[in-house]
Design an enzyme around this catalytic site. Structure first.
Site, PDB file in Angstrom:
ATOM      1  N   LYS A  36      52.440 -34.388 -16.285  1.00 11.20           N
ATOM      2  CA  LYS A  36      51.918 -34.463 -14.905  1.00 11.20           C
ATOM      3  C   LYS A  36      50.527 -35.100 -14.917  1.00 11.20           C
ATOM      4  O   LYS A  36      49.881 -35.166 -15.975  1.00 11.20           O
ATOM      5  CB  LYS A  36      51.857 -33.053 -14.306  1.00 11.20           C
ATOM      6  CG  LYS A  36      50.908 -32.103 -15.030  1.00 11.20           C
ATOM      7  CD  LYS A  36      51.106 -30.656 -14.598  1.00 11.20           C
ATOM      8  CE  LYS A  36      50.138 -29.735 -15.324  1.00 11.20           C
ATOM      9  NZ  LYS A  36      50.481 -28.316 -15.119  1.00 11.20           N
ATOM     10  N   ARG A 134      50.702 -17.504  -8.241  1.00 13.73           N
ATOM     11  CA  ARG A 134      50.597 -18.845  -7.673  1.00 13.73           C
ATOM     12  C   ARG A 134      51.946 -19.179  -7.062  1.00 13.73           C
ATOM     13  O   ARG A 134      52.294 -18.626  -6.022  1.00 13.73           O
ATOM     14  CB  ARG A 134      50.164 -19.820  -8.786  1.00 13.73           C
ATOM     15  CG  ARG A 134      49.712 -21.164  -8.305  1.00 13.73           C
ATOM     16  CD  ARG A 134      49.199 -22.046  -9.427  1.00 13.73           C
ATOM     17  NE  ARG A 134      50.243 -22.427 -10.379  1.00 13.73           N
ATOM     18  CZ  ARG A 134      50.060 -23.227 -11.437  1.00 13.73           C
ATOM     19  NH1 ARG A 134      48.861 -23.715 -11.689  1.00 13.73           N
ATOM     20  NH2 ARG A 134      51.045 -23.535 -12.234  1.00 13.73           N
ATOM     21  N   HIS A 174      55.269 -18.651 -15.273  1.00 13.36           N
ATOM     22  CA  HIS A 174      54.078 -19.286 -15.861  1.00 13.36           C
ATOM     23  C   HIS A 174      53.047 -18.214 -16.153  1.00 13.36           C
ATOM     24  O   HIS A 174      52.859 -17.288 -15.360  1.00 13.36           O
ATOM     25  CB  HIS A 174      53.535 -20.313 -14.855  1.00 13.36           C
ATOM     26  CG  HIS A 174      52.534 -21.271 -15.438  1.00 13.36           C
ATOM     27  ND1 HIS A 174      52.731 -21.930 -16.636  1.00 13.36           N
ATOM     28  CD2 HIS A 174      51.333 -21.710 -14.971  1.00 13.36           C
ATOM     29  CE1 HIS A 174      51.682 -22.726 -16.870  1.00 13.36           C
ATOM     30  NE2 HIS A 174      50.827 -22.603 -15.887  1.00 13.36           N
ATOM     31  N   ARG A 230      56.998 -25.443 -22.731  1.00 15.49           N
ATOM     32  CA  ARG A 230      56.481 -26.469 -21.806  1.00 15.49           C
ATOM     33  C   ARG A 230      55.013 -26.794 -22.114  1.00 15.49           C
ATOM     34  O   ARG A 230      54.142 -26.584 -21.274  1.00 15.49           O
ATOM     35  CB  ARG A 230      56.530 -25.967 -20.350  1.00 15.49           C
ATOM     36  CG  ARG A 230      57.854 -25.543 -19.794  1.00 15.49           C
ATOM     37  CD  ARG A 230      57.739 -25.280 -18.282  1.00 15.49           C
ATOM     38  NE  ARG A 230      56.641 -24.400 -17.918  1.00 15.49           N
ATOM     39  CZ  ARG A 230      56.727 -23.079 -17.793  1.00 15.49           C
ATOM     40  NH1 ARG A 230      57.871 -22.456 -17.993  1.00 15.49           N
ATOM     41  NH2 ARG A 230      55.659 -22.377 -17.455  1.00 15.49           N
ATOM     42  N   TYR A 275      18.517 -43.087  -8.920  1.00 13.98           N
ATOM     43  CA  TYR A 275      18.372 -42.551  -7.555  1.00 13.98           C
ATOM     44  C   TYR A 275      17.528 -41.281  -7.526  1.00 13.98           C
ATOM     45  O   TYR A 275      17.689 -40.391  -8.363  1.00 13.98           O
ATOM     46  CB  TYR A 275      19.737 -42.168  -6.980  1.00 13.98           C
ATOM     47  CG  TYR A 275      20.560 -43.346  -6.511  1.00 13.98           C
ATOM     48  CD1 TYR A 275      20.092 -44.217  -5.525  1.00 13.98           C
ATOM     49  CD2 TYR A 275      21.824 -43.555  -7.042  1.00 13.98           C
ATOM     50  CE1 TYR A 275      20.868 -45.280  -5.097  1.00 13.98           C
ATOM     51  CE2 TYR A 275      22.614 -44.616  -6.613  1.00 13.98           C
ATOM     52  CZ  TYR A 275      22.125 -45.481  -5.641  1.00 13.98           C
ATOM     53  OH  TYR A 275      22.890 -46.526  -5.220  1.00 13.98           O
ATOM     54  N   CYS A 322      25.181 -42.573 -11.439  1.00  9.77           N
ATOM     55  CA  CYS A 322      25.525 -43.259 -10.186  1.00  9.77           C
ATOM     56  C   CYS A 322      27.034 -43.485 -10.128  1.00  9.77           C
ATOM     57  O   CYS A 322      27.763 -43.070 -11.011  1.00  9.77           O
ATOM     58  CB  CYS A 322      24.804 -44.595 -10.106  1.00  9.77           C
ATOM     59  SG  CYS A 322      23.030 -44.459 -10.396  1.00  9.77           S
ATOM     60  N   ASP A 324      28.809 -46.268 -10.469  1.00 12.24           N
ATOM     61  CA  ASP A 324      29.360 -47.178 -11.488  1.00 12.24           C
ATOM     62  C   ASP A 324      28.450 -47.361 -12.684  1.00 12.24           C
ATOM     63  O   ASP A 324      28.775 -48.108 -13.593  1.00 12.24           O
ATOM     64  CB  ASP A 324      29.588 -48.581 -10.891  1.00 12.24           C
ATOM     65  CG  ASP A 324      30.084 -48.528  -9.480  1.00 12.24           C
ATOM     66  OD1 ASP A 324      31.230 -48.140  -9.290  1.00 12.24           O
ATOM     67  OD2 ASP A 324      29.293 -48.853  -8.563  1.00 12.24           O
TER      68      ASP A 324
HETATM   69  C1  PLP Z   1      50.652 -27.605 -16.381  1.00  9.29           C
HETATM   70  C2  PLP Z   1      51.737 -26.671 -16.667  1.00  9.29           C
HETATM   71  C3  PLP Z   1      52.149 -26.417 -17.992  1.00  9.29           C
HETATM   72  C4  PLP Z   1      51.399 -26.933 -19.206  1.00  9.29           C
HETATM   73  O1  PLP Z   1      50.228 -26.166 -19.410  1.00  9.29           O
HETATM   74  P1  PLP Z   1      49.251 -26.446 -20.649  1.00  9.29           P
HETATM   75  O2  PLP Z   1      48.256 -25.355 -20.591  1.00  9.29           O
HETATM   76  O3  PLP Z   1      48.639 -27.788 -20.406  1.00  9.29           O
HETATM   77  O4  PLP Z   1      50.094 -26.439 -21.865  1.00  9.29           O
HETATM   78  C5  PLP Z   1      53.275 -25.645 -18.178  1.00  9.29           C
HETATM   79  N1  PLP Z   1      53.948 -25.118 -17.111  1.00  9.29           N
HETATM   80  C6  PLP Z   1      53.556 -25.316 -15.839  1.00  9.29           C
HETATM   81  C7  PLP Z   1      54.320 -24.696 -14.731  1.00  9.29           C
HETATM   82  C8  PLP Z   1      52.437 -26.075 -15.570  1.00  9.29           C
HETATM   83  O5  PLP Z   1      52.046 -26.259 -14.305  1.00  9.29           O
END
Ligand code: PLP
Length: 387
Positions: A36, A134, A174, A230, A275, A322, A324
Site C-alpha cells: 500500500k 479501527r 489486525h 501480512r 525564511y 523551504c 524546494d
Molecule cells: C499496513 C498493514 C499491515 C502491514 O503492517 P506493517 O507494520 O507495515 O508490517 C498489515 N495489515 C494491515 C491490515 C495493514 O493495514
C-alpha cells in the site's frame, strides 16, 4: 537526465528481506506482501514484482486505485484491498479480479446484490476487530471481564458467509501492539480471533485462510502466523520498532534519499539564513543550499534541527526548510562544489544515516517518513530489473 533529488531503491535488499520473511514462516503459511501507499514510498510495481519473485504469494493495498495500477502493470497475483471500495466500483473489483475486505453486513449485502446482478462473485476477506479499535466487525464484549467476544457478531458473519455474490476467501484481524515487548494484549487479540474462528467452524462456516500478523508479529510471535502473514515495513528493510526481538532476522534498508548541492557560499559571522531569518551564523562558515524541501517529504520541523550526510560527515540543517530548498552548514569540509551528492537518509557508501533518526527528530515513526515522499521525487531502481 541528472536528477537534483531522487530515491535510490535497492531491489536486492527488498528481495533479501522477502527471503527473510520466508525463513520465519512455515512452508504452508502464505505470505501477503503489503505494498500500500506506493509500497511505503518505494514504488509499488517494482516492489510487488520483486516480492512475488522472492516468496510472496499475494499482495495487499489500501485502496482500489492502487490495486488497479498493479493490474495495469501486468501483475496477476491475488490482491486484497484493505480499505473500502464504493458500491459504484464493484464492477471494477470483478473486472480486475480483486479481493475486497468486508466488515459490515449491510455493505456486504449491497456488494453481493450488485455482484449477483453482474453475474459474478466478489472475492472477499472478512475483517474483525479484536482490539485494534479501527476497522472490522467489533467482537469486543461489552462486559470487559468476559474472556470471549460478542456473540451477535457470529450471526453477522454467518449472514455475510451466506451471501450469493461473495466468495469468502479469508478472515483477518489486525494487532494494535504487536511490537510491544509485553505480548499480552496481542495474545489476547489472537485468542479472541481464534476462539471466534473455532465457533464459526462449529457452525460449519469454514473460512479458507485466517490471518493476523503484521511485520512485528511475523518477526517474533510465531503462533500468530496462522494461514498467512501480512508484513509491510520489514519488506523495506525497516524494523517495525526497536522494541520487539529483532535478533531473529537481518533486514537491509532498501531506500536512500539523495539530493545535490546547488550552491556553496562562504559567509561571515552574523549571516542570516532562510525564511524568517531564524538562524544566524555564530562564526564565519561555508553553507550549501540543497535541492530538497518539505514538498519532497523532508519535514519542515527539521528546520535548524536535522542533519544530512556529506562525505561521511553529518552536516546540520540551518534555518528553515523551504518547499524546494534547504541549507546545510558544511563549514569543516574542503573542496565541496555544487553538484555534490548529499544523503538525506540511508546509506552513503559505508556511512549510514538511519531513517529512524529522522523520524525520531520529527517525533514520528519511519513509516510516515518513507511513505510521505511524493511522486515528484524520482525513484531510481538498482539494479534496473526486478530481482
Ligand atoms: C499496513 C498493514 C499491515 C502491514 O503492517 P506493517 O507494520 O507495515 O508490517 C498489515 N495489515 C494491515 C491490515 C495493514 O493495514
Amino acid at each position: 537526465m541528472q536528477h537534483q533529488i531522487w530515491l535510490d531503491i535497492d531491489l536486492r535488499a527488498i528481495a533479501h528481506n522477502c527471503r527473510q520473511v520466508k525463513s520465519l514462516i512455515p512452508d504452508d503459511t502464505s505470505f501477503m506482501a503489503v505494498v500500500k501507499a506506493n509500497a511505503y514510498g518505494h514504488g509499488d510495481i517494482q516492489v510487488a514484482r520483486t516480492a512475488l519473485n522472492n516468496g510472496a504469494d499475494c499482495l495487499a493495498v489500501a485502496r482500489l486505485q492502487e490495486a488497479i495500477s498493479l493490474r495495469q502493470a501486468g501483475i496477476r497475483a491475488p490482491i486484497l484491498i484493505f480499505g473500502q471500495t464504493s458500491l459504484e466500483d464493484v464492477p471494477k473489483l470483478a473486472e480486475y479480479d480483486l479481493m475486497q475486505t468486508v466488515y459490515d453486513p449491510d455493505i456486504a449485502y449491497k456488494i453481493s446484490k450488485k455482484a449477483v446482478y453482474l453475474g459474478t462473485r466478489i472475492k472477499s476477506h472478512i475483517k474483525i476487530d479484536t482490539g485494534m479499535g479501527r476497522l472490522g466487525l467489533n467482537t469486543l464484549p461489552e462486559d470487559k471481564s468476559s474472556q470471549t467476544y460478542d456473540h451477535t457478531v457470529l450471526e453477522s458473519i454467518a449472514k455475510i458467509d451466506s451471501l450469493p455474490g461473495l466468495e469468502i476467501k479469508g478472515m483477518f484481524t489486525h494487532f494494535a501492539q504487536a511490537d510491544n515487548p509485553d505480548k499480552s494484549y496481542t495474545l489476547e487479540q489472537l485468542h479472541r480471533f481464534l476462539h471466534f474462528a473455532t465457533d464459526l467452524k462449529f457452525r460449519e462456516i469454514n473460512i479458507p485462510v485466517l490471518h493476523a500478523a503484521n511485520s512485528a508479529a511475523t518477526i517474533d510471535i510465531p503462533e500468530s502466523h496462522l494461514g498467512m502473514v501480512r508484513p509491510g515495513i520489514m519488506l523495506y528493510g525497516l524494523y517495525p520498532s526497536p522494541h520487539q526481538n529483532n535478533t531473529l532476522i537481518d533486514l537491509k534498508p532498501a531506500m536512500a534519499f539523495k539530493t545535490r548541492i546547488i550552491q556553496v557560499k562562504d559567509v561571515p559571522a552574523g549571516f542570516k539564513v532562510s525564511y524568517g531569518s531564524t538562524y544566524t551564523t555564530p562564526a564565519p562558515t561555508r553553507l550549501a543550499t540543497l535541492s530538497a524541501g518539505y514538498a519532497d517529504g523532508y519535514p519542515r520541523i527539521l528546520s535548524s534541527r536535522g542533519c544530512m550526510l556529506i562525505r561521511g560527515c553529518r552536516a546540520p540543517v540551518v534555518g528553515r526548510v523551504c518547499m524546494d530548498q534547504t541549507v546545510i552548514d558544511i563549514g569543516g569540509l574542503q573542496g565541496i562544489q555544487p553538484g555534490e551528492e548529499v544523503t538525506i537518509f540511508g546509506k552513503q557508501g559505508e556511512d549510514l544515516l538511519p531513517v529512524e533518526e529522522i523520524a525520531d527528530a520529527c517525533s514520528t515513526i519511519h513509516y510516515e517518513i518513507v511513505s510521505s515522499i511524493p511522486g515528484r521525487v524520482p525513484r531510481i531502481y538498482h539494479p534496473h530489473e526486478e530481482q
